[in-house]
Write a protein that holds these residues in place. Structure first.
Motif, PDB file in Angstrom:
ATOM      1  N   ARG A 146       0.935  -1.021  -0.362  1.00  9.62           N
ATOM      2  CA  ARG A 146       0.008  -0.023   0.302  1.00  9.62           C
ATOM      3  C   ARG A 146       0.675   1.431   0.144  1.00  9.62           C
ATOM      4  NH1 ARG A 146      -3.836   2.342  -2.337  1.00  9.62           N
ATOM      5  NH2 ARG A 146      -4.576   3.820  -0.467  1.00  9.62           N
ATOM      6  N   ILE A 147       1.730   1.286   0.743  1.00 10.67           N
ATOM      7  CA  ILE A 147       3.005   2.588   0.957  1.00 10.67           C
ATOM      8  C   ILE A 147       3.214   3.064  -0.806  1.00 10.67           C
ATOM      9  CG2 ILE A 147       4.735   3.244   1.558  1.00 10.67           C
ATOM     10  CD1 ILE A 147       4.545   1.873   3.901  1.00 10.67           C
ATOM     11  N   VAL A 159       4.408   8.474   4.305  1.00  6.92           N
ATOM     12  CA  VAL A 159       3.153   7.738   5.122  1.00  6.92           C
ATOM     13  C   VAL A 159       3.178   7.470   6.622  1.00  6.92           C
ATOM     14  CG1 VAL A 159       1.763   5.768   4.448  1.00  6.92           C
ATOM     15  CG2 VAL A 159       2.576   6.767   2.662  1.00  6.92           C
ATOM     16  N   GLN A 160       2.675   7.362   6.756  1.00  4.38           N
ATOM     17  CA  GLN A 160       2.455   6.802   8.098  1.00  4.38           C
ATOM     18  C   GLN A 160       1.496   5.376   8.900  1.00  4.38           C
ATOM     19  OE1 GLN A 160       4.273   8.460  11.333  1.00  4.38           O
ATOM     20  NE2 GLN A 160       4.012   6.286  11.562  1.00  4.38           N
ATOM     21  N   VAL A 161       2.309   4.295   8.924  1.00  8.32           N
ATOM     22  CA  VAL A 161       1.543   3.292   9.568  1.00  8.32           C
ATOM     23  C   VAL A 161       1.749   3.409  11.100  1.00  8.32           C
ATOM     24  CG1 VAL A 161       1.218   0.983   9.875  1.00  8.32           C
ATOM     25  CG2 VAL A 161       2.429   1.862   7.421  1.00  8.32           C
ATOM     26  N   PHE A 162       0.577   2.829  11.723  1.00 11.76           N
ATOM     27  CA  PHE A 162       0.308   3.055  13.097  1.00 11.76           C
ATOM     28  C   PHE A 162      -0.644   2.064  13.724  1.00 11.76           C
ATOM     29  CE2 PHE A 162      -3.756   5.695  13.785  1.00 11.76           C
ATOM     30  CZ  PHE A 162      -3.499   6.488  12.772  1.00 11.76           C
ATOM     31  N   LYS A 163      -0.475   1.555  14.646  1.00 11.20           N
ATOM     32  CA  LYS A 163      -1.914   0.683  15.659  1.00 11.20           C
ATOM     33  C   LYS A 163      -1.980   1.218  16.769  1.00 11.20           C
ATOM     34  CE  LYS A 163      -2.254  -3.937  16.959  1.00 11.20           C
ATOM     35  NZ  LYS A 163      -3.527  -4.594  16.469  1.00 11.20           N
ATOM     36  N   ALA A 168      -7.017   2.985  25.385  1.00 12.82           N
ATOM     37  CA  ALA A 168      -6.729   4.187  26.015  1.00 12.82           C
ATOM     38  C   ALA A 168      -5.571   4.296  24.929  1.00 12.82           C
ATOM     39  CB  ALA A 168      -6.119   3.808  27.130  1.00 12.82           C
ATOM     40  N   ALA A 169      -5.707   3.420  23.780  1.00 12.51           N
ATOM     41  CA  ALA A 169      -4.458   4.285  23.148  1.00 12.51           C
ATOM     42  C   ALA A 169      -5.595   4.895  22.085  1.00 12.51           C
ATOM     43  CB  ALA A 169      -3.684   3.372  22.184  1.00 12.51           C
ATOM     44  N   GLY A 170      -6.713   5.187  22.125  1.00 14.90           N
ATOM     45  CA  GLY A 170      -7.569   5.873  21.228  1.00 14.90           C
ATOM     46  C   GLY A 170      -8.579   5.146  20.208  1.00 14.90           C
ATOM     47  N   ALA A 171      -8.075   3.445  20.008  1.00 14.22           N
ATOM     48  CA  ALA A 171      -8.749   2.709  19.387  1.00 14.22           C
ATOM     49  C   ALA A 171     -10.268   3.139  19.527  1.00 14.22           C
ATOM     50  CB  ALA A 171      -8.513   1.607  19.122  1.00 14.22           C
ATOM     51  N   SER A 172     -10.684   3.430  18.527  1.00 13.44           N
ATOM     52  CA  SER A 172     -12.247   3.177  18.769  1.00 13.44           C
ATOM     53  C   SER A 172     -13.183   1.775  18.073  1.00 13.44           C
ATOM     54  CB  SER A 172     -12.828   4.060  17.961  1.00 13.44           C
ATOM     55  OG  SER A 172     -12.788   4.505  16.763  1.00 13.44           O
ATOM     56  N   MET A 173     -12.605   0.217  17.277  1.00  9.55           N
ATOM     57  CA  MET A 173     -12.824  -0.835  17.437  1.00  9.55           C
ATOM     58  C   MET A 173     -12.240  -1.937  17.818  1.00  9.55           C
ATOM     59  SD  MET A 173     -15.487   0.525  14.692  1.00  9.55           S
ATOM     60  CE  MET A 173     -15.565  -0.875  13.843  1.00  9.55           C
ATOM     61  N   SER A 174     -12.825  -2.465  18.244  1.00  9.34           N
ATOM     62  CA  SER A 174     -11.768  -3.633  19.103  1.00  9.34           C
ATOM     63  C   SER A 174     -11.513  -4.736  18.008  1.00  9.34           C
ATOM     64  CB  SER A 174     -12.459  -3.918  20.357  1.00  9.34           C
ATOM     65  OG  SER A 174     -13.451  -4.210  19.704  1.00  9.34           O
ATOM     66  N   HIS A 175     -11.817  -4.443  16.351  1.00  6.68           N
ATOM     67  CA  HIS A 175     -11.568  -5.987  16.468  1.00  6.68           C
ATOM     68  C   HIS A 175      -9.843  -5.427  15.739  1.00  6.68           C
ATOM     69  CE1 HIS A 175     -13.014  -8.983  12.399  1.00  6.68           C
ATOM     70  NE2 HIS A 175     -10.998  -8.482  12.657  1.00  6.68           N
ATOM     71  N   SER A 176      -9.278  -6.320  15.564  1.00  2.00           N
ATOM     72  CA  SER A 176      -8.077  -6.032  15.088  1.00  2.00           C
ATOM     73  C   SER A 176      -7.975  -5.229  14.154  1.00  2.00           C
ATOM     74  CB  SER A 176      -6.706  -7.166  14.885  1.00  2.00           C
ATOM     75  OG  SER A 176      -5.567  -6.723  15.356  1.00  2.00           O
ATOM     76  N   HIS A 177      -7.140  -3.824  14.219  1.00  2.83           N
ATOM     77  CA  HIS A 177      -6.903  -3.082  13.077  1.00  2.83           C
ATOM     78  C   HIS A 177      -5.367  -2.525  13.216  1.00  2.83           C
ATOM     79  CE1 HIS A 177      -9.556  -0.087  15.765  1.00  2.83           C
ATOM     80  NE2 HIS A 177      -8.764   0.411  14.011  1.00  2.83           N
ATOM     81  N   SER A 178      -5.129  -1.761  12.048  1.00  5.58           N
ATOM     82  CA  SER A 178      -4.582  -0.620  12.235  1.00  5.58           C
ATOM     83  C   SER A 178      -3.995   0.455  11.185  1.00  5.58           C
ATOM     84  CB  SER A 178      -2.351  -1.373  11.745  1.00  5.58           C
ATOM     85  OG  SER A 178      -2.585  -2.262  10.999  1.00  5.58           O
ATOM     86  N   GLN A 179      -3.947   1.015  10.941  1.00  8.64           N
ATOM     87  CA  GLN A 179      -3.849   2.173  10.373  1.00  8.64           C
ATOM     88  C   GLN A 179      -3.003   3.192   9.455  1.00  8.64           C
ATOM     89  OE1 GLN A 179      -7.403   5.168  11.654  1.00  8.64           O
ATOM     90  NE2 GLN A 179      -6.870   4.285  13.958  1.00  8.64           N
ATOM     91  N   MET A 180      -3.163   3.766   7.873  1.00  5.35           N
ATOM     92  CA  MET A 180      -2.326   4.493   7.360  1.00  5.35           C
ATOM     93  C   MET A 180      -2.770   5.897   7.102  1.00  5.35           C
ATOM     94  SD  MET A 180      -1.380   0.811   4.963  1.00  5.35           S
ATOM     95  CE  MET A 180       0.350   1.641   4.049  1.00  5.35           C
ATOM     96  N   ILE A 181      -2.302   6.106   7.430  1.00  5.07           N
ATOM     97  CA  ILE A 181      -1.737   7.697   6.410  1.00  5.07           C
ATOM     98  C   ILE A 181      -1.006   7.866   5.785  1.00  5.07           C
ATOM     99  CG2 ILE A 181      -2.369  10.216   7.480  1.00  5.07           C
ATOM    100  CD1 ILE A 181      -4.063   9.887   9.354  1.00  5.07           C
ATOM    101  N   ALA A 182      -1.540   8.607   4.400  1.00  7.59           N
ATOM    102  CA  ALA A 182      -0.556   8.670   3.528  1.00  7.59           C
ATOM    103  C   ALA A 182      -0.820  11.255   3.483  1.00  7.59           C
ATOM    104  CB  ALA A 182      -0.663   8.984   2.000  1.00  7.59           C
TER     105      ALA A 182
END
Lengths: 261, 261
Positions: A146-147, A159-163, A168-182
């Protein structure tokens, strides 16, 4: 959605410049509307569902999600990984690509960019660290793919990959996922690090990453990487995973190195 | 406590340099030993005391505190404000003043500096915003007096006044207080802001603080100050209180301006 003026749409994200600190801030009103599995757990009308029936990230609920970008394996209904658009993006892929914003004297830019979600497993109750080595490797290969795709756009500078692990870390969905911001800009913290490394190289002829000393706390090492708590850690449990070889980009990772890591 | 080598005393604070980010981090093992009113509230053997009997910051318990630097009014057992040393300092005033550390090639320095506590009221159940305008003004005058005193040392390059309100902000004592840290270095975030403001001035001939626009959200204004939510706020509820006149230093505040603010 108008791409010509951010003032026309109150919900379009913006990049706002703070001229005093000389930094850009992502301002995204739509983010406030995203749901939270975690917040709702304390209420009786919970939308969280431990069995995954109503979770949009679970297999079978793909229609509840924002559009898919790709999946692994390709075209397979029994997917292992899905990369999708974020339903509540911090930046908008709908806006026009900026031509060259870095020299802009404006204090506000359209919030162009990409904000994707990597669903790491179809199973609601599995977390990333539960996966086999190969499964984790495939998630990393998905990041790299994807990068590389995002990097083909001239307007994308970083491009920033983060999880975010847990509420407490800011996740709003409990299903395991990570995010990418370009992003159409290079974040100042990244510029500062690159500038610092260049200055060190200019002064000493050495790579500051290679100069990591034994005073740093080694955790583990493998063929291609080592992990450590840096000597000058700036937060609790800070860990760096560092390649043994010179590597300037995250997407220089390959499938062999990931799995042997 | 040895001032010649930090390696001799495991508990002495250090300033550790991260050469990759080119930043200094305060490393203070002794900080982990400080007690917490807040944490203990959830246990049955609570050391928190709503009546203030066992709180070292309450009037009458001065002997439980680290040494006093000054009080307001001076020499008065019925004090309104006390400035004391921090019992669990992040930096140590016992260490020798550094000569000139800014050009140091070392990755570790003795953690010289000052870490003081300002007890804002003798009353355990009063918070800063409960005080009358004049009472709050006296706390600010105490900050200024102490900054001026610290600033007489050539080795002190920067003084930060801060207040952690509540356990979520990191406060460990419930009795209303604020803190002051005097550093032998200028924090990179401060250097970056000063550099940015200088660059703006060099390019435009204008002060970037004076250029604050109406797009920023004005909250209130008075003779000498105004408060606002900056247009490019970087965290929720971020508020700036800005002087109406050019003022380079916090300690340029005087008693008249504070009370009219």
């Amino acid at each position: 959605m108008s791409s010509s003026s951010t003032s026309k749409n109150q919900n379009s994200p913006q990049l706002r410049k703070d001229i005093i600190f000389n930094r850009w801030v992502i301002f995204s009103p739509a983010r406030s509307k995203r749901p939270s599995d975690f917040k709702s757990k304390s209420s009786s009308s919970s939308s969280s569902n431990p069995t995954g029936v109503r979770c949009p990230f679970c297999i079978g609920n793909e229609h509840q999600c924002a559009p898919e970008i790709f999946r692994v394996p390709d075209n397979n209904p029994n997917w292992k990984i899905r990369v999708i658009e974020n339903l509540y993006p911090a930046l908008s892929r709908e806006l026009a690509d900026p031509v060259d914003e870095t020299g802009s004297a404006s204090s506000v830019l359209d919030g162009f960019g990409f904000h994707d979600v990597v669903i790491e497993t179809p199973d609601h109750d599995v977390v990333l660290s539960d996966l086999e080595r190969e499964g984790i490797g495939e998630v990393f290969v998905a990041y790299c793919d994807r990068i590389l795709e995002l990097g083909k756009r001239n307007s994308i500078k970083y491009v920033q990959v983060f999880k975010n692990h847990g509420a407490a870390a800011g996740a709003s969905m409990s299903h395991s996922h990570s995010q990418m911001i370009a992003l159409p800009i290079i974040p100042p913290s990244v510029s500062a690090r690159l500038g610092s490394m260049k200055e060190y190289f200019d002064q000493t002829g050495k790579c500051s990453i290679c100069e990591i000393q034994q005073e740093d706390l080694l955790i583990d090492s493998s063929t291609y990487f080592f992990s450590l708590v840096p000597y000058a850690a700036s937060f609790p449990f800070e860990i760096w995973i560092v390649p043994r070889y010179h590597s300037a980009h995250f997407h220089e990772l390959d499938a062999e190195k990931i799995v042997q890591a």
